[in-house]
Design an enzyme around this catalytic site. Structure first.
Site, PDB file in Angstrom:
ATOM      1  N   CYS A 115       0.819  -1.221   0.000  1.00 34.31           N
ATOM      2  CA  CYS A 115       0.000   0.000   0.000  1.00 34.31           C
ATOM      3  C   CYS A 115       0.851   1.270   0.000  1.00 34.31           C
ATOM      4  O   CYS A 115       0.346   2.349  -0.296  1.00 34.31           O
ATOM      5  CB  CYS A 115      -0.940  -0.014   1.197  1.00 34.31           C
ATOM      6  N   HIS A 128      -3.842   6.712   1.954  1.00 31.72           N
ATOM      7  CA  HIS A 128      -4.135   5.383   1.411  1.00 31.72           C
ATOM      8  C   HIS A 128      -5.520   4.968   1.895  1.00 31.72           C
ATOM      9  O   HIS A 128      -5.883   5.213   3.047  1.00 31.72           O
ATOM     10  CB  HIS A 128      -3.071   4.388   1.885  1.00 31.72           C
ATOM     11  N   ASN A 153     -10.106  -0.950  -1.336  1.00 39.04           N
ATOM     12  CA  ASN A 153      -8.659  -0.805  -1.218  1.00 39.04           C
ATOM     13  C   ASN A 153      -7.993  -1.364  -2.483  1.00 39.04           C
ATOM     14  O   ASN A 153      -7.981  -2.574  -2.694  1.00 39.04           O
ATOM     15  CB  ASN A 153      -8.195  -1.559   0.040  1.00 39.04           C
TER      16      ASN A 153
HETATM   17  O1  UT7 Z   1      -4.112  -1.743   3.017  1.00 38.45           O
HETATM   18  C1  UT7 Z   1      -3.302  -2.654   3.672  1.00 38.45           C
HETATM   19  C2  UT7 Z   1      -3.359  -2.452   5.120  1.00 38.45           C
HETATM   20  N1  UT7 Z   1      -4.572  -2.995   5.640  1.00 38.45           N
HETATM   21  C3  UT7 Z   1      -5.290  -2.314   6.533  1.00 38.45           C
HETATM   22  O2  UT7 Z   1      -4.938  -1.196   6.845  1.00 38.45           O
HETATM   23  C4  UT7 Z   1      -6.486  -2.999   7.121  1.00 38.45           C
HETATM   24  C5  UT7 Z   1      -6.524  -2.740   8.605  1.00 38.45           C
HETATM   25  N2  UT7 Z   1      -7.596  -3.472   9.283  1.00 38.45           N
HETATM   26  C6  UT7 Z   1      -8.902  -3.147   9.136  1.00 38.45           C
HETATM   27  O3  UT7 Z   1      -9.243  -2.270   8.361  1.00 38.45           O
HETATM   28  C7  UT7 Z   1      -9.912  -3.843  10.002  1.00 38.45           C
HETATM   29  O4  UT7 Z   1      -9.238  -4.563  10.995  1.00 38.45           O
HETATM   30  C8  UT7 Z   1     -10.854  -4.817   9.226  1.00 38.45           C
HETATM   31  C9  UT7 Z   1     -11.798  -4.010   8.356  1.00 38.45           C
HETATM   32  C10 UT7 Z   1     -10.028  -5.767   8.369  1.00 38.45           C
HETATM   33  C11 UT7 Z   1     -11.698  -5.615  10.217  1.00 38.45           C
HETATM   34  O5  UT7 Z   1     -12.427  -4.722  11.058  1.00 38.45           O
HETATM   35  P1  UT7 Z   1     -12.376  -4.873  12.646  1.00 38.45           P
HETATM   36  O6  UT7 Z   1     -13.289  -3.863  13.184  1.00 38.45           O
HETATM   37  O7  UT7 Z   1     -10.936  -4.821  13.066  1.00 38.45           O
HETATM   38  O8  UT7 Z   1     -12.984  -6.297  12.860  1.00 38.45           O
HETATM   39  P2  UT7 Z   1     -12.308  -7.572  13.555  1.00 38.45           P
HETATM   40  O9  UT7 Z   1     -11.264  -8.134  12.684  1.00 38.45           O
HETATM   41  O10 UT7 Z   1     -11.960  -7.236  14.961  1.00 38.45           O
HETATM   42  O11 UT7 Z   1     -13.533  -8.559  13.576  1.00 38.45           O
HETATM   43  C12 UT7 Z   1     -14.688  -8.309  14.361  1.00 38.45           C
HETATM   44  C13 UT7 Z   1     -15.722  -9.361  14.000  1.00 38.45           C
HETATM   45  C14 UT7 Z   1     -15.165 -10.771  13.956  1.00 38.45           C
HETATM   46  O12 UT7 Z   1     -16.147 -11.669  14.436  1.00 38.45           O
HETATM   47  P3  UT7 Z   1     -16.071 -12.251  15.918  1.00 38.45           P
HETATM   48  O13 UT7 Z   1     -14.755 -12.949  15.991  1.00 38.45           O
HETATM   49  O14 UT7 Z   1     -16.126 -11.043  16.821  1.00 38.45           O
HETATM   50  O15 UT7 Z   1     -17.261 -13.143  15.959  1.00 38.45           O
HETATM   51  C15 UT7 Z   1     -14.940 -11.010  12.495  1.00 38.45           C
HETATM   52  O16 UT7 Z   1     -14.985 -12.379  12.135  1.00 38.45           O
HETATM   53  O17 UT7 Z   1     -16.212  -9.086  12.695  1.00 38.45           O
HETATM   54  C16 UT7 Z   1     -16.120 -10.283  11.922  1.00 38.45           C
HETATM   55  N3  UT7 Z   1     -15.970  -9.951  10.528  1.00 38.45           N
HETATM   56  C17 UT7 Z   1     -17.026  -9.735   9.723  1.00 38.45           C
HETATM   57  N4  UT7 Z   1     -18.351  -9.749   9.975  1.00 38.45           N
HETATM   58  C18 UT7 Z   1     -19.161  -9.473   8.938  1.00 38.45           C
HETATM   59  C19 UT7 Z   1     -14.834  -9.800   9.810  1.00 38.45           C
HETATM   60  N5  UT7 Z   1     -15.138  -9.514   8.535  1.00 38.45           N
HETATM   61  C20 UT7 Z   1     -16.485  -9.464   8.460  1.00 38.45           C
HETATM   62  C21 UT7 Z   1     -17.395  -9.208   7.423  1.00 38.45           C
HETATM   63  N6  UT7 Z   1     -18.714  -9.217   7.708  1.00 38.45           N
HETATM   64  N7  UT7 Z   1     -16.990  -8.940   6.171  1.00 38.45           N
END
Ligand code: UT7
Length: 329
Positions: free
Chosen positions: A111, A252, A282
């Site tokens: 990125c 980004h 992204n």
């Molecule tokens: O560009 C390269 C660099 N990348 C980034 O900068 C990405 C950085 N990370 C993020 O943007 C976020 O961490 C994500 C968008 C990837 C995830 O969001 P989050 O608020 O950190 O969610 P999380 O990973 O803590 O997950 C929370 C819950 C989980 O379920 P449980 O374990 O609490 O039951 C995930 O399985 O949300 C669940 N989850 C989803 N639920 C519905 C993860 N993806 C999804 C989804 N739909 N698509």
């Protein structure tokens, strides 16, 4: 002497994929995706490679500049989804465009690819190593995306942004400063396991889904919020810029919450932040040049605008460029 962007264009595939598309086969919702990421839709390329995203943007960029293709003397492609391991995508682009006087290479910084490549191209122009660099930030993320994993499927899209870097006709304009970082500690949180010399492709790596993105979202998120905000604040401080002096933050586009945290730290309101993650998700190395190109096309940029470019991604790699807008016209 400074180097500047003298032309810019972008290309996005036509196929629009909205959040509801994923609801039919993943346990996800439009609501979750929008509130956690800021994404409403993204573009998926049906076929072709990363070079096929670059070529139309490059053609338009060169046409807008009004120069002959023979004048391009260097091609740099920032990407993590090259057409092949080798030859580099720069060679493919050079050949497809017929840039007979150019040399070139790829930059792999995920990125941060565009930010790293802009700093590189600018130093080439300043040193005299190149006069007109075709700088491409492009990724076909769908080529490494596990569409059946809700943790990644909804986040990424395909696209390309291309610009030309040349000597600025005003030394006070163009790429004024940059702060760039890399820390391999972050590799554990965002990588592709197999396909490289570490773990060559095999039936087993395919069966284990090791040719897709691996991302520990939470850990990347925590580091990105700090890294991108810190480096943006640092470049402002280093250049004695107050928030009123900044025309736009150009971040980004990985997550709207990371973007907001960076703007907040800089003391810049969201009206001064380029955001298009809602439309394209992204696109990795392409997010920043697509933003610049869209804002330029919309007539929202004027000569002398201070733009703070900021990125954070796999590596970890992160950085910021202070770009004082000047298309040399
Ligand atoms: O560009 C390269 C660099 N990348 C980034 O900068 C990405 C950085 N990370 C993020 O943007 C976020 O961490 C994500 C968008 C990837 C995830 O969001 P989050 O608020 O950190 O969610 P999380 O990973 O803590 O997950 C929370 C819950 C989980 O379920 P449980 O374990 O609490 O039951 C995930 O399985 O949300 C669940 N989850 C989803 N639920 C519905 C993860 N993806 C999804 C989804 N739909 N698509």
């Amino acid at each position: 002497m400074t180097a500047t962007i003298t032309s810019i264009a972008h290309y996005l595939p036509e196929e629009v994929i909205d959040n509801h598309y994923f609801e039919s086969f993943l346990d996800t919702s439009d609501e979750w995706i929008k509130t956690r990421t800021g994404i409403s839709e993204r573009r998926f390329a049906k076929d072709g490679a990363t070079s096929d995203l670059i070529v139309p943007a490059a053609e338009e960029c060169i046409r807008k500049r009004g120069i002959s293709k023979d004048e391009i003397d260097c091609v740099i492609v920032a990407t993590v989804t090259p057409d092949h391991f080798f030859p580099n995508t720069a060679a493919v682009v050079q050949h497809k465009l017929g840039l007979k006087n150019a040399w070139g290479f790829d930059i792999s910084a995920a990125c941060s690819g565009f930010v790293f490549a802009l700093a590189t191209a600018s130093s080439f122009v300043n040193s005299g190593l190149a006069k007109k660099v075709l700088l491409c930030g492009a990724d076909k993320m769908t080529s490494i995306l596990n569409i059946n994993d809700r943790n990644q499927a909804v986040l990424f899209g395909d696209g390309a942004g291309v610009c030309i870097i040349e000597k600025s006709n005003d030394d006070n304009m163009g790429v004024i400063d940059q702060i760039l970082h890399i820390d391999g500690f972050g590799g554990q949180y965002l990588h592709m396991v197999a396909g490289g010399s570490f773990k060559p492709s095999s039936h087993e790596t395919v069966d284990n889904l090791e040719h897709y993105i691996y991302q520990d979202g939470q850990n990347v998120f925590k580091n990105a919020v700090v890294g991108m905000a810190d480096v943006s604040a640092e470049i402002m401080e280093k250049n004695n810029l107050k928030s009123d002096d900044v025309a736009y933050l150009v971040p980004h586009q990985a997550n709207l919450r990371i973007i907001s945290a960076t703007a907040n730290r800089m003391g810049v309101g969201m009206d001064k932040v380029m955001v298009n993650i809602d439309k394209y998700g992204n696109t990795t190395a392409a997010t920043i040049p697509i933003c610049l190109s869209e804002w330029n096309d919309a007539g929202k940029l004027k000569k002398g605008d201070n733009l703070v470019l900021a990125s954070f991604g796999a590596g970890f790699t992160w950085g910021s460029v202070l770009l004082r807008w000047n298309l040399n016209d």
